[in-house]
Design an enzyme around this catalytic site. Structure first.
Site, PDB file in Angstrom:
ATOM      1  N   ILE A   6      10.289  -0.647   1.474  1.00  0.00           N
ATOM      2  CA  ILE A   6      10.068   0.615   0.770  1.00  0.00           C
ATOM      3  C   ILE A   6      10.034   0.355  -0.731  1.00  0.00           C
ATOM      4  O   ILE A   6      10.967  -0.228  -1.286  1.00  0.00           O
ATOM      5  CB  ILE A   6      11.177   1.633   1.091  1.00  0.00           C
ATOM      6  CG1 ILE A   6      11.246   1.899   2.586  1.00  0.00           C
ATOM      7  CG2 ILE A   6      10.951   2.949   0.337  1.00  0.00           C
ATOM      8  CD1 ILE A   6      12.616   2.197   3.087  1.00  0.00           C
ATOM      9  N   ASN A  87       5.825   3.878  -1.816  1.00  0.00           N
ATOM     10  CA  ASN A  87       6.209   5.169  -2.380  1.00  0.00           C
ATOM     11  C   ASN A  87       6.200   5.191  -3.902  1.00  0.00           C
ATOM     12  O   ASN A  87       6.075   6.251  -4.513  1.00  0.00           O
ATOM     13  CB  ASN A  87       7.615   5.523  -1.854  1.00  0.00           C
ATOM     14  CG  ASN A  87       8.285   6.606  -2.660  1.00  0.00           C
ATOM     15  OD1 ASN A  87       7.890   7.768  -2.616  1.00  0.00           O
ATOM     16  ND2 ASN A  87       9.308   6.234  -3.429  1.00  0.00           N
ATOM     17  N   TYR A 154      -3.481  10.056 -12.936  1.00  0.00           N
ATOM     18  CA  TYR A 154      -2.715  10.219 -11.694  1.00  0.00           C
ATOM     19  C   TYR A 154      -3.647  10.614 -10.543  1.00  0.00           C
ATOM     20  O   TYR A 154      -3.606  10.014  -9.461  1.00  0.00           O
ATOM     21  CB  TYR A 154      -1.630  11.276 -11.895  1.00  0.00           C
ATOM     22  CG  TYR A 154      -0.715  11.460 -10.706  1.00  0.00           C
ATOM     23  CD1 TYR A 154       0.196  10.472 -10.352  1.00  0.00           C
ATOM     24  CD2 TYR A 154      -0.753  12.627  -9.939  1.00  0.00           C
ATOM     25  CE1 TYR A 154       1.048  10.633  -9.260  1.00  0.00           C
ATOM     26  CE2 TYR A 154       0.096  12.803  -8.862  1.00  0.00           C
ATOM     27  CZ  TYR A 154       0.996  11.803  -8.521  1.00  0.00           C
ATOM     28  OH  TYR A 154       1.830  11.975  -7.447  1.00  0.00           O
ATOM     29  N   LYS A 158      -4.586   8.208  -7.229  1.00  0.00           N
ATOM     30  CA  LYS A 158      -4.252   8.668  -5.874  1.00  0.00           C
ATOM     31  C   LYS A 158      -5.506   8.811  -5.010  1.00  0.00           C
ATOM     32  O   LYS A 158      -5.478   8.507  -3.810  1.00  0.00           O
ATOM     33  CB  LYS A 158      -3.477   9.989  -5.933  1.00  0.00           C
ATOM     34  CG  LYS A 158      -2.070   9.840  -6.497  1.00  0.00           C
ATOM     35  CD  LYS A 158      -1.219   8.870  -5.693  1.00  0.00           C
ATOM     36  CE  LYS A 158       0.226   8.817  -6.176  1.00  0.00           C
ATOM     37  NZ  LYS A 158       1.047   7.853  -5.415  1.00  0.00           N
ATOM     38  N   THR A 191      12.397  16.144  -7.744  1.00  0.00           N
ATOM     39  CA  THR A 191      12.586  14.754  -8.156  1.00  0.00           C
ATOM     40  C   THR A 191      12.446  14.631  -9.670  1.00  0.00           C
ATOM     41  O   THR A 191      12.064  15.583 -10.365  1.00  0.00           O
ATOM     42  CB  THR A 191      11.547  13.836  -7.492  1.00  0.00           C
ATOM     43  OG1 THR A 191      10.236  14.236  -7.943  1.00  0.00           O
ATOM     44  CG2 THR A 191      11.614  13.920  -5.970  1.00  0.00           C
TER      45      THR A 191
END
Length: 251
Positions: A6, A87, A154, A158, A191
């Site tokens: 991870i 991630n 960003y 993605k 977050t």
């Protein structure tokens, strides 16, 4: 033994995924810039092997040596499955084109797109002869398919990551021991990334008030909820090449 690798594992969704994997049949290799000592203690208390490999994924020259270290801790002959959850990600720069900082732009492309591509390439190469279950998960965003003011880097990285995921899955179809590859969009979570978004200047990101409202109205999902939904998904049979959205997993 089920192995899990991870990235971005020290906080946020990565931390929640690690915590959700504390079962004795799992072994976890966490990749992050810093070590989360609390996670190490929890893993020890639950008798789960947890190893941190500290690395800055923006330094692409370090990525192949990183995977060499990771696979030194994986005993393929004893493994039932290997799951690689990519991630790690950065939202910066949150600026319109023409105002972006060059260093932040390079870091964005390296962490969000180039690093996952290099690491996935290494993963596929190093597990080619492994006959057990192999899954790569790329954490994506709804911004991959939506034009957002101030998020050109960003959103673009993605979108590129989703296309890379689909191509990887397509290429693996005829392999003897194929790797399954999916993308997973976790939606809005509580977050540090969301905090960064909320504190942006309106001239840099014209939807900042919307994201402030998400927080003020308690609309942000917990990383723990998202992690549990992702791991439940992975326990079943995923459709390789598919982009899964958290909203489709909430009942």
């Amino acid at each position: 033994m089920n192995y899990y690798i991870i990235t971005g594992a020290s906080k946020g969704l990565g931390e929640a995924i690690v915590q959700s994997l504390f079962h004795e049949e799992n072994a976890i290799i966490a990749i992050s810039r810093t070590v989360n000592e609390k996670l190490l203690k929890e893993a020890h208390d639950n008798r789960v092997p947890l190893l941190f490999e500290t690395e800055d994924l923006s330094v692409v020259e370090h990525l192949i040596p990183l995977m060499e270290r990771v696979f030194q801790h994986i005993r393929l002959k004893d493994a039932q499955s290997i799951t690689f959850i990519q991630n790690a990600g950065v939202i910066e720069p949150i600026k319109p084109v023409g105002k972006m900082d060059h260093t932040e732009l390079v870091r964005s492309v390296n962490v969000n797109l180039l690093a996952p591509m290099i690491l996935a390439n290494q993963f596929v190469e190093r597990t080619r002869s492994f006959a057990g279950k192999k899954v790569i998960v790329h954490v994506t965003s709804g911004a991959a398919n939506r034009t957002v003011h101030g998020w050109s880097s960003y959103s673009s990285t993605k979108a590129g990551l989703e296309r890379f995921t689909k191509t990887l899955a397509f290429e693996q179809k005829n392999e003897s021991f194929p790797v399954q590859a999916i993308a997973f969009s976790p939606g809005i979570m509580d977050t540090d990334m969301q905090q960064t978004i909320r504190t942006s200047q309106v001239e840099d990101f014209n939807e900042v008030k919307t994201f402030q409202n998400y927080y003020e109205k308690g609309m942000l999902r917990s990383p723990q909820l998202v992690a549990s939904k992702l791991l439940t998904l992975l326990q079943g049979n995923v459709e390789s090449g598919k982009v899964y959205d958290i909203k489709s997993l909430l009942n």
